[in-house]
Design an enzyme around this catalytic site. Sequence first.
Site, PDB file in Angstrom:
ATOM      1  N   ALA A  61       0.837  -1.208   0.000  1.00 35.71           N
ATOM      2  CA  ALA A  61       0.000   0.000   0.000  1.00 35.71           C
ATOM      3  C   ALA A  61       0.867   1.250   0.000  1.00 35.71           C
ATOM      4  O   ALA A  61       1.982   1.252   0.506  1.00 35.71           O
ATOM      5  CB  ALA A  61      -0.896   0.004   1.225  1.00 35.71           C
ATOM      6  N   GLY A  62       0.321   2.317  -0.576  1.00 37.68           N
ATOM      7  CA  GLY A  62       0.993   3.609  -0.557  1.00 37.68           C
ATOM      8  C   GLY A  62       1.592   3.992  -1.888  1.00 37.68           C
ATOM      9  O   GLY A  62       1.815   5.169  -2.157  1.00 37.68           O
ATOM     10  N   ASN A 110       8.572   8.783   5.066  1.00 37.84           N
ATOM     11  CA  ASN A 110       7.412   9.526   4.562  1.00 37.84           C
ATOM     12  C   ASN A 110       6.540   9.973   5.711  1.00 37.84           C
ATOM     13  O   ASN A 110       6.413   9.297   6.728  1.00 37.84           O
ATOM     14  CB  ASN A 110       6.631   8.680   3.535  1.00 37.84           C
ATOM     15  CG  ASN A 110       5.511   7.880   4.163  1.00 37.84           C
ATOM     16  OD1 ASN A 110       4.417   8.401   4.422  1.00 37.84           O
ATOM     17  ND2 ASN A 110       5.769   6.601   4.447  1.00 37.84           N
ATOM     18  N   GLY A 113       0.680  11.368   5.312  1.00 41.12           N
ATOM     19  CA  GLY A 113      -0.527  11.670   6.100  1.00 41.12           C
ATOM     20  C   GLY A 113      -1.817  11.374   5.351  1.00 41.12           C
ATOM     21  O   GLY A 113      -2.781  12.153   5.409  1.00 41.12           O
ATOM     22  N   PHE A 114      -1.860  10.236   4.647  1.00 42.67           N
ATOM     23  CA  PHE A 114      -3.084   9.796   3.953  1.00 42.67           C
ATOM     24  C   PHE A 114      -3.600  10.846   2.966  1.00 42.67           C
ATOM     25  O   PHE A 114      -4.762  11.272   3.026  1.00 42.67           O
ATOM     26  CB  PHE A 114      -4.210   9.456   4.941  1.00 42.67           C
ATOM     27  CG  PHE A 114      -4.012   8.194   5.731  1.00 42.67           C
ATOM     28  CD1 PHE A 114      -2.987   7.315   5.447  1.00 42.67           C
ATOM     29  CD2 PHE A 114      -4.888   7.878   6.761  1.00 42.67           C
ATOM     30  CE1 PHE A 114      -2.817   6.142   6.188  1.00 42.67           C
ATOM     31  CE2 PHE A 114      -4.734   6.704   7.508  1.00 42.67           C
ATOM     32  CZ  PHE A 114      -3.695   5.841   7.222  1.00 42.67           C
ATOM     33  N   SER A 173      -0.430   3.588  10.484  1.00 40.33           N
ATOM     34  CA  SER A 173       0.347   4.684   9.914  1.00 40.33           C
ATOM     35  C   SER A 173       0.740   5.639  11.030  1.00 40.33           C
ATOM     36  O   SER A 173      -0.103   6.044  11.837  1.00 40.33           O
ATOM     37  CB  SER A 173      -0.469   5.445   8.866  1.00 40.33           C
ATOM     38  OG  SER A 173       0.185   6.679   8.601  1.00 40.33           O
ATOM     39  N   ASN A 175       1.506   8.675  10.620  1.00 40.51           N
ATOM     40  CA  ASN A 175       1.381  10.049  10.137  1.00 40.51           C
ATOM     41  C   ASN A 175      -0.001  10.670  10.299  1.00 40.51           C
ATOM     42  O   ASN A 175      -0.231  11.781   9.845  1.00 40.51           O
ATOM     43  CB  ASN A 175       1.825  10.106   8.674  1.00 40.51           C
ATOM     44  CG  ASN A 175       3.253   9.624   8.512  1.00 40.51           C
ATOM     45  OD1 ASN A 175       4.131  10.049   9.268  1.00 40.51           O
ATOM     46  ND2 ASN A 175       3.483   8.729   7.575  1.00 40.51           N
ATOM     47  N   THR A 176      -0.924   9.935  10.922  1.00 42.69           N
ATOM     48  CA  THR A 176      -2.214  10.507  11.302  1.00 42.69           C
ATOM     49  C   THR A 176      -2.259  10.451  12.822  1.00 42.69           C
ATOM     50  O   THR A 176      -2.297   9.355  13.393  1.00 42.69           O
ATOM     51  CB  THR A 176      -3.373   9.702  10.679  1.00 42.69           C
ATOM     52  OG1 THR A 176      -3.307   9.816   9.258  1.00 42.69           O
ATOM     53  CG2 THR A 176      -4.725  10.225  11.157  1.00 42.69           C
ATOM     54  N   LYS A 214      -3.382  -4.335   9.409  1.00 38.96           N
ATOM     55  CA  LYS A 214      -1.954  -3.995   9.235  1.00 38.96           C
ATOM     56  C   LYS A 214      -1.431  -3.328  10.491  1.00 38.96           C
ATOM     57  O   LYS A 214      -1.966  -2.292  10.912  1.00 38.96           O
ATOM     58  CB  LYS A 214      -1.777  -3.070   8.022  1.00 38.96           C
ATOM     59  CG  LYS A 214      -0.317  -2.769   7.699  1.00 38.96           C
ATOM     60  CD  LYS A 214      -0.195  -2.139   6.331  1.00 38.96           C
ATOM     61  CE  LYS A 214       1.229  -1.805   5.974  1.00 38.96           C
ATOM     62  NZ  LYS A 214       1.344  -1.240   4.627  1.00 38.96           N
ATOM     63  N   ASN A 243       3.860  -1.972   9.076  1.00 38.83           N
ATOM     64  CA  ASN A 243       3.960  -0.619   8.495  1.00 38.83           C
ATOM     65  C   ASN A 243       5.386  -0.056   8.709  1.00 38.83           C
ATOM     66  O   ASN A 243       6.284  -0.775   9.105  1.00 38.83           O
ATOM     67  CB  ASN A 243       2.886   0.271   9.133  1.00 38.83           C
ATOM     68  CG  ASN A 243       2.266   1.204   8.125  1.00 38.83           C
ATOM     69  OD1 ASN A 243       2.996   1.887   7.393  1.00 38.83           O
ATOM     70  ND2 ASN A 243       0.957   1.242   8.059  1.00 38.83           N
ATOM     71  N   THR A 244       5.520   1.235   8.488  1.00 36.45           N
ATOM     72  CA  THR A 244       6.815   1.901   8.672  1.00 36.45           C
ATOM     73  C   THR A 244       7.088   2.080  10.169  1.00 36.45           C
ATOM     74  O   THR A 244       6.177   2.011  10.990  1.00 36.45           O
ATOM     75  CB  THR A 244       6.802   3.273   7.984  1.00 36.45           C
ATOM     76  OG1 THR A 244       5.701   4.030   8.525  1.00 36.45           O
ATOM     77  CG2 THR A 244       6.599   3.143   6.481  1.00 36.45           C
ATOM     78  N   GLY A 266      12.077   0.525   4.025  1.00 41.43           N
ATOM     79  CA  GLY A 266      13.210   0.097   3.212  1.00 41.43           C
ATOM     80  C   GLY A 266      14.181  -0.735   4.016  1.00 41.43           C
ATOM     81  O   GLY A 266      13.873  -1.252   5.083  1.00 41.43           O
ATOM     82  N   TYR A 316       7.866  -2.140  -1.408  1.00 38.25           N
ATOM     83  CA  TYR A 316       7.676  -0.781  -1.885  1.00 38.25           C
ATOM     84  C   TYR A 316       9.027  -0.061  -1.992  1.00 38.25           C
ATOM     85  O   TYR A 316       9.537   0.145  -3.103  1.00 38.25           O
ATOM     86  CB  TYR A 316       6.700  -0.007  -0.983  1.00 38.25           C
ATOM     87  CG  TYR A 316       6.352   1.392  -1.481  1.00 38.25           C
ATOM     88  CD1 TYR A 316       7.037   1.980  -2.540  1.00 38.25           C
ATOM     89  CD2 TYR A 316       5.337   2.122  -0.899  1.00 38.25           C
ATOM     90  CE1 TYR A 316       6.725   3.251  -3.002  1.00 38.25           C
ATOM     91  CE2 TYR A 316       5.011   3.400  -1.352  1.00 38.25           C
ATOM     92  CZ  TYR A 316       5.720   3.963  -2.395  1.00 38.25           C
ATOM     93  OH  TYR A 316       5.405   5.218  -2.838  1.00 38.25           O
TER      94      TYR A 316
HETATM   95  C1  LIG Z   1       5.941   6.655   0.402  1.00 38.08           C
HETATM   96  C2  LIG Z   1       5.234   5.602   1.185  1.00 38.08           C
HETATM   97  C3  LIG Z   1       3.861   5.690   1.361  1.00 38.08           C
HETATM   98  C4  LIG Z   1       3.192   4.711   2.088  1.00 38.08           C
HETATM   99  N1  LIG Z   1       1.836   4.803   2.229  1.00 38.08           N
HETATM  100  C5  LIG Z   1       1.162   3.813   2.860  1.00 38.08           C
HETATM  101  C6  LIG Z   1      -0.239   3.834   2.951  1.00 38.08           C
HETATM  102  O1  LIG Z   1      -0.912   4.725   2.426  1.00 38.08           O
HETATM  103  N2  LIG Z   1      -0.853   2.836   3.623  1.00 38.08           N
HETATM  104  C7  LIG Z   1      -0.158   1.793   4.191  1.00 38.08           C
HETATM  105  O2  LIG Z   1      -0.771   0.890   4.774  1.00 38.08           O
HETATM  106  N3  LIG Z   1       1.186   1.739   4.099  1.00 38.08           N
HETATM  107  C8  LIG Z   1       1.855   2.708   3.451  1.00 38.08           C
HETATM  108  N4  LIG Z   1       3.210   2.642   3.349  1.00 38.08           N
HETATM  109  C9  LIG Z   1       3.935   1.518   4.003  1.00 38.08           C
HETATM  110  C10 LIG Z   1       4.215   0.380   3.032  1.00 38.08           C
HETATM  111  O3  LIG Z   1       3.020  -0.187   2.548  1.00 38.08           O
HETATM  112  C11 LIG Z   1       5.057  -0.722   3.718  1.00 38.08           C
HETATM  113  O4  LIG Z   1       4.281  -1.285   4.761  1.00 38.08           O
HETATM  114  C12 LIG Z   1       6.352  -0.197   4.303  1.00 38.08           C
HETATM  115  O5  LIG Z   1       6.906   0.811   3.484  1.00 38.08           O
HETATM  116  C13 LIG Z   1       7.379  -1.298   4.470  1.00 38.08           C
HETATM  117  O6  LIG Z   1       7.731  -1.891   3.237  1.00 38.08           O
HETATM  118  P1  LIG Z   1       9.037  -1.439   2.385  1.00 38.08           P
HETATM  119  O7  LIG Z   1      10.195  -1.419   3.338  1.00 38.08           O
HETATM  120  O8  LIG Z   1       9.155  -2.479   1.309  1.00 38.08           O
HETATM  121  O9  LIG Z   1       8.738  -0.101   1.840  1.00 38.08           O
HETATM  122  C14 LIG Z   1       3.914   3.616   2.642  1.00 38.08           C
HETATM  123  C15 LIG Z   1       5.301   3.540   2.452  1.00 38.08           C
HETATM  124  C16 LIG Z   1       5.961   4.508   1.737  1.00 38.08           C
HETATM  125  C17 LIG Z   1       7.450   4.379   1.543  1.00 38.08           C
END
Ligand SMILES: Cc1cc2nc3c(=O)[nH]c(=O)nc-3n(C[C@H](O)[C@H](O)[C@H](O)COP(=O)(O)O)c2cc1C
Length: 364
Positions: A61-62, A110, A113-114, A173, A175-176, A214, A243-244, A266, A316
């Site tokens: 997602a994202g 990031n 913030g949705f 998230s 960011n909210t 999640k 999530n992050t 990452g 992602y």
């Molecule tokens: C730019 C960005 C935007 C993201 N937006 C969302 C989001 O809207 N909803 C969500 O559940 N996770 C979001 N994520 C989290 C990713 O879905 C993922 O859970 C997280 O980045 C860990 O995976 P990665 O290390 O492969 O990026 C976002 C991540 C990034 C980098």
Amino acid sequence: MIGAFEHLVRPLLHALDPEDAHVLTLKLLKFAPVLPVARDDPRLAVRAFGLNFPNPVGMAAGFDKNAEVPDVLLRLGFGFVEVGTVTPKPQPGNPRPRLFRLPGDEGVINRLGFNSEGAEAVLRRLAARADRGGIVGVNVGANKDSADRIDDYVRQIDMFAPVASYFTCNISSPNTPGLRDLQQGSVFDELTARVVEARERVSVQAGPTPVLIKIAPDLTLNELDDVVAIARRRKVDGMIVGNTTVLRPDWLKDQATAKEAGGLSGRPLFKLATRMLAETYVRAEGAFPLIGTGGIDSGETALAKIRAGACLVQVYSSLVFRGLAMIGEIKSFLASELRRGAHAGLDELVGADAAAMTAEAWPE
Ligand SMILES: Cc1cc2nc3c(=O)[nH]c(=O)nc-3n(C[C@H](O)[C@H](O)[C@H](O)COP(=O)(O)O)c2cc1C
């Protein structure tokens, strides 16, 4: 071919502000030539949550928050795509800049913030592609100014049921403000009760649509005990871990950028997220399947997630540094591992290392 094209385009994208680069990437994907879908090795197929995935590698997602390019992503080789996070009403998200690269660490921060075009716009797009097949999950969230956040999840399950392969309730998230409190005790109990009730209601017309939760990699193990126990009792269909992170390891090379507020993803997230995945797996005891995400950037790291307890993975951030060719590389690696070990399918490897991982020292 994708590899060669990206090799040319990536330096240009990295010269741009990260969010401008993201917008341009979506535009380029929209106009990508229609490639035939390459057939996946049948051994990579996964059955989970009642769905048949052609391969275990999903787009997290994202990336495609507003469902602009799910079919392009499926054609590029992803086994499934999760669009969103979608909020009921459109909202702009936080002020820019709100997306940062950490090239030395292959990480991303990031605090978007949705930012969402809102549920109606996303529903229109998904309805227009509904007969095209492929697994497209809808990740739902709450508006920042919502008076009843749980209701935002429930309403969107009602709305999207006819077009969603599965739902993810994103309550993690960072960011909210206050969103992650939905993971706590009685509030989490109420959330899961109400989204599962919505799942049952919509199944009458739309058929069964799994609902996943999640979670954040930053939960304490005591909090994780409660979250998994409640999810099991309420019979959610699965979890995404995770999530992050709001943590900033002190070994990050890009220390200046690391000071930015937001969620880190990452490569620097890999160890923590994989440990939390193993911790979730041993607590779930097979009650529901898990999707592993956080720092996957190779076949080896994808396999480590599977051995930690994931039956599916999502990527992602590493796409920013390694490009889409990585998806094919991960799939080839997994297929060759299955051949090497004479395994019939990935399910034979799920969770193989989970117990051992939970006995290791906590990752720094
Ligand atoms: C730019 C960005 C935007 C993201 N937006 C969302 C989001 O809207 N909803 C969500 O559940 N996770 C979001 N994520 C989290 C990713 O879905 C993922 O859970 C997280 O980045 C860990 O995976 P990665 O290390 O492969 O990026 C976002 C991540 C990034 C980098």
